[in-house]
Design an enzyme around this catalytic site. Structure first.
Site: not given
Lengths: 514, 514
Positions: B257, B296
């Site tokens: 990620e 994020c």
């Protein structure tokens, strides 16, 4: 000059600008055709596939794309004779071995054509049911699978120019993702011809199916974030693909099928005259000789109880001795040639390496050859090696891609499973026995290190589909040394070409996705 | 000297042999604790986790492992106050923001505890139904999912020391796979403390849960073929992990990620006084300020119709002006500090870059700070940028990991979707509107380039779970720039820790797998 095969890219046939790389008949040694990809505008070709081919495919439903695959099956079936001729000439395979590639490929394509019918008139798939996000049912999460908006690049292996093309293309095209296939040069002819027949029949939209033959520089450089790449071949090339900027930096999804030192295991407690023993011997000989052992799924290691070591060696050797080797055009020949001189050299080198750790239990060097010039033909007889030093590391790590296998005895079931696992991840292991419970236990013990476990008990002696045959219903791939990839497995193959997304929305919005 | 945090590896607590790297209070600037991993025997520690931890976990059923997760939830809940204190001191977050991390992590762990209950007393999972391999039903293929026999290495990000630990560990441990977590150094304290509490409570078998703090050399070198590695962080590090021999050559499964320039999109046809407009404005401000934008999943790009550009800027600015910034210990403060001086510098640099392409519509530099020394505290006010040059590439490629977002107008729906896709793969996009059909169409159009599409319509104004909140029921991850990973998504998270295998066998053998 032999004919130069054309490439199909950017919706048109394009010849390479170089002198071409020749393809040979591995039995007779003569040049057949040439391939060349020099000067192709890959960036434009990939962009055309993405924008034209991808958009046109995605505009269709799964059912419509399945119908296109069915139409392609008909075209291929109409041209079967030509494919067999090319396989005989370029791969040196006997008819039964060519069938594994050609008819296996067409069968797999047909399987995905039927799957398209069952998926129906949709343009994306639902993944599971909606899940509540809180106590109220009015806001939920529904996962969907939507086709990726990129191209699928296939870098394929020399041993399955037909099957390798369709087992990858079928799920990609059914998913709505355009395909660019780069066949291995040595046997690119059959791939190119099949693509040509289907393209010329006008079945798929422009840009949906492309073929690039030869070795163009920059194939991976042309990949963008939503593309995917699937590679079948050596671990070294696999490592270079994984480390390439496209994968490492642009998150291009990658599927790898690399080396695999597959196993056959006779479970403890089976006698010399038992059906399970006989089934093992027959399967080992079949796997060693079909396509001259040039199958990534072929049996490389054979594990039997210590007490059956000599008997197994004798039984396998007796059957190998009946294997006729030579020119596949002679109908008495059971096993043709290896695919190229380079492969013959490579297999001989591998055999020499293994011989330094194992005894020769049956020597293929003594096989008499039919209708060939040994100085030209890439033929070799099948060789069985073996040693009671079962723990020798090299025997579990070395994949010799030809008609070669190694017999290794084990003390007990625990050691047997440990030895099988020494392959560090394989495509397939086959188990032979008559004890249902022991077979099931061994299968689940080996499942994490094998993409497929093939269990042969006497009740399925006539029904089982073969250790090395890859059925479209089952997963093909394996962890670790085998590359970690997943292909086929029925509808599971579509996952690689779809992106999963969670749509979190009101019940009203989610209802329209059904 | 501040306390040196110990590492848990090889089933025991071990101090690093170096001087330690200090962790700081980003608001007050004082040193809190130190971490060190020098001299740890990683090879032995990883081997212990694999052989001891893995075997012990796999001997349990999913239900039993779920019960262990439930026990861990109780331990964590009993120690919540300590975690909030650590978060305030080491992350500089206000209580509501600490909750996203701490209570979010415990909630996720609890969700997987419940999932274990539903999976029952099994040691492997069935994947779909058996499929016939031929006309006779006596030989079939049954796919199974079995736990991988390796370790799960987590290299985590600084912004979620609690949630990042549990959202990854919960599915791994439930799957029967031992965990080794390497938290980001800046905020490693909370991760280490939570692991310590759970380990000391004796809930998991020895070797099931390990923590390595600091930056030991050779962490990736210790990985073997059946291990998996999951990384959250920068694209640069992600690329290095993907190119590492463990991944490129040993087929270690990797989940990444990385960066994500997430979007919020107000669909066409919504007026200034519409509920959808108001929902967008509220969500944008929430996302910019929660955890000071250090999520994020936070909104980085805001897309509105051209006619609403000025009105959106004014409405967002008006709300941002009410955001109080400063020491999180002061209850009137809504937004604390960034996590470290390095992050403050990085965000300021990113902001400077964006400012060269966009106007400042609300300037956080003018925010008055509460209870802090501006020379010491890593605090900054929220800043809204914007430009009518919506196509500017840098605005779609640059992730500034702080309280910063950019407003961009669009002409029509087609351009809006194209602009959102310019992020080249994001974790999440949120859509705001009242037209059910238009929302559903936009959601499916964006699904392939987003791991999650969050649809906010007026009927779910009070129910929706938030653009940036990651719910364990939904997929977390995204293609392309976002790294291509998949986490959570309910039971889908277990796939990463299982190996899929096709068992081809007689009906009798397959019956024992049920």
């Amino acid at each position: 000059m032999t004919p130069l095969l054309s490439n199909h890219l950017g919706g048109k046939w394009q010849d390479g600008s170089g002198p071409g790389t020749p393809l040979f008949d591995p039995v007779r040694g003569n040049e057949l055709v040439r391939v060349d990809a020099r000067g192709l505008d890959l960036t434009a070709g990939f962009a055309f596939a993405r924008t034209q081919g991808g958009a046109a495919l995605r505009a269709l439903t799964y059912r419509e794309r399945g119908a296109m695959l069915a139409a392609a099956v008909k075209v291929l079936q109409a041209n079967r004779d030509a494919y067999y001729e090319i396989a005989t000439a370029n791969s040196g395979t006997v008819k039964n071995d060519s069938a594994v590639d050609i008819d296996g490929g067409i069968f797999t394509l047909g399987t995905y054509a039927k799957l398209g019918e069952t998926l129906g008139d949709r343009r994306f798939l639902l993944d599971g049911d909606a899940a509540r996000l809180g106590k109220e049912p009015l806001f939920q999460s529904q996962h969907v699978l939507v086709p990726t908006r990129g191209v699928a690049l296939f870098i394929n292996a020399f041993n399955f120019p037909a099957w390798g093309l369709w087992e990858k293309s079928a799920p990609a095209l059914l998913s709505g993702v355009p395909v660019i296939v780069k066949p291995a040069t040595a046997t690119a002819w059959l791939t190119q011809r099949m693509v040509k027949d289907v393209v010329d029949a006008g079945i798929f939209p422009a840009g949906a199916l492309s073929v690039v033959c030869g070795s163009p520089a920059g194939l991976l450089d042309a990949l963008q974030p939503f593309d995917v790449v699937s590679f079948t071949g050596s671990a070294d090339t696999a490592s270079r693909i994984r480390s390439h900027d496209a994968v490492a930096q642009r998150s291009v999804r990658v599927n790898i099928e690399a080396d695999s030192v597959n196993s056959a295991l006779l479970l403890p407690g089976e006698a010399i005259d038992s059906p399970a023993f006989d089934l093992l011997v027959r399967e080992v000989v079949r796997e060693m000789t079909v396509k001259s052992g040039q199958k990534c799924t072929a049996i490389r290691r054979i594990f039997v109880p210590e007490s059956l070591y000599d008997a197994t060696a004798q039984a396998v050797a007796a059957r190998l001795a009946k294997t006729t080797v030579g020119d596949p055009r002679n109908e008495t020949v059971r096993m043709g040639s290896l695919v190229s001189r380079a492969q013959l050299v490579s297999v001989r080198e591998g055999l020499t390496l293994l011989k330094s750790y194992a005894d020769v239990l049956y020597d293929g060097a003594n096989t008499s050859m039919i209708d060939i010039d040994p100085a030209i033909a890439c033929c070799m007889g099948p060789t069985l090696l073996g040693t009671r030093q079962s723990e020798t590391p090299q025997l579990h790590q070395t994949e010799v891609f030809g008609p070669v296998a190694t017999l290794l005895p084990y003390r007990d079931a625990k050691q047997a499973l440990n030895l099988v696992r020494r392959g560090e991840g394989s495509l397939v292991a086959s188990l032979y026995g008559s004890d249902v419970s022991a077979l099931a236990t061994a299968a689940t013990e080996l499942a994490d290190s094998h993409g497929r476990v093939h269990v042969i008990s006497p009740d399925v002696a006539q029904l089982h589909t073969g250790h090395g045959n890859v059925m479209p219903q089952s997963l093909h791939g394996g962890p670790g040394r085998a590359g970690g990839g997943e292909e086929l497995g029925g509808s599971r193959a579509l996952n690689f070409y779809h992106r999963r997304s969670a749509v979190q929305a009101s019940t009203a919005v989610l209802a329209t996705l059904q």
